[in-house]
Design an enzyme around this catalytic site. Structure first.
Site, PDB file in Angstrom:
ATOM      1  N   ALA A  10      38.443  48.927  38.864  1.00 54.31           N
ATOM      2  CA  ALA A  10      38.048  47.634  38.292  1.00 54.31           C
ATOM      3  C   ALA A  10      38.794  47.412  36.980  1.00 54.31           C
ATOM      4  O   ALA A  10      38.902  48.313  36.149  1.00 54.31           O
ATOM      5  CB  ALA A  10      36.537  47.611  38.063  1.00 54.31           C
ATOM      6  N   HIS A  49      39.822  32.568  38.906  1.00 58.32           N
ATOM      7  CA  HIS A  49      40.996  33.029  39.659  1.00 58.32           C
ATOM      8  C   HIS A  49      41.773  31.845  40.245  1.00 58.32           C
ATOM      9  O   HIS A  49      43.006  31.837  40.205  1.00 58.32           O
ATOM     10  CB  HIS A  49      40.586  33.996  40.771  1.00 58.32           C
ATOM     11  CG  HIS A  49      40.369  35.388  40.294  1.00 58.32           C
ATOM     12  ND1 HIS A  49      41.377  36.304  40.175  1.00 58.32           N
ATOM     13  CD2 HIS A  49      39.242  36.020  39.879  1.00 58.32           C
ATOM     14  CE1 HIS A  49      40.901  37.447  39.722  1.00 58.32           C
ATOM     15  NE2 HIS A  49      39.598  37.296  39.537  1.00 58.32           N
TER      16      HIS A  49
END
Length: 185
Positions: A10, A49
């Site tokens: 991550a 995103h």
């Protein structure tokens, strides 16, 4: 055509690295996003995103039938980027109406293995360059719950099978790529 698997933890920089590969390819980019907005926080992540991607990239949102989309968009003039296999695997794991026990054997939905087989087949048939992003989840502690352990096991198996098909595998840590297989990018 090349197939590249980009692995990392991550916030390791794996998606940014994969996006650089896509942008630097000089090809038309088809971005296959596997995330689903299950809650407000995830919806905000998805919106962030989307906003950060170049407007000329084609975005396809596909939570389950990833292999079908690879074949649908396959073309030597394209690079297909998939972000990410980890969310896709999660989507498959929780695609049915089954309840998972806290302990004991986990029975995976039929769709789970069917779609993984389809992905492997599509990767071998696709005529595009492909960049796949996936989390490396096996470097931490063993999860406490049966479902979490099952997920970690299946993610490891998926990463191994995809890496075996790919020409190149890259591990990204702290934004730095380490080529595990194939030529440097």
């Amino acid at each position: 055509m090349t197939r590249t698997l980009v692995l990392g933890g991550a916030r390791s920089g794996k998606s940014a690295y994969a996006e650089r590969l896509a942008a630097d390819s000089g090809k038309e980019v088809v971005y296959i996003a596997t995330a689903t907005p299950g809650d407000e926080e995830m919806a905000a992540r998805i919106a962030h995103h989307r906003a950060g991607r170049p407007h000329e990239w084609i975005t396809v949102e596909e939570p389950l039938a990833l292999g079908n989309q690879l074949l649908r968009w396959s073309s030597p003039e394209r690079l297909i980027m998939v972000d990410c296999l980890t969310l896709w695997l999660s989507n498959l794991l929780f695609s049915g109406d089954q309840e998972y026990p806290e302990v004991g054997e986990i029975v995976l939905p039929a769709l789970f293995h069917e779609q993984q087989d389809m992905l492997a087949s599509a990767l071998t048939k696709c005529t595009s360059d492909v960049v796949l992003v996936s989390n490396e989840v096996g470097l931490g502690i063993m999860p406490m719950g049966a479902v979490s352990r099952c997920f970690m096991d299946e993610q490891g198996r998926l990463n191994q099978s995809v890496a075996a098909i790919c020409d190149r595998a890259v591990l990204v840590a702290a934004g730095l790529p380490l080529v595990l297989k194939g030529a440097p990018c």
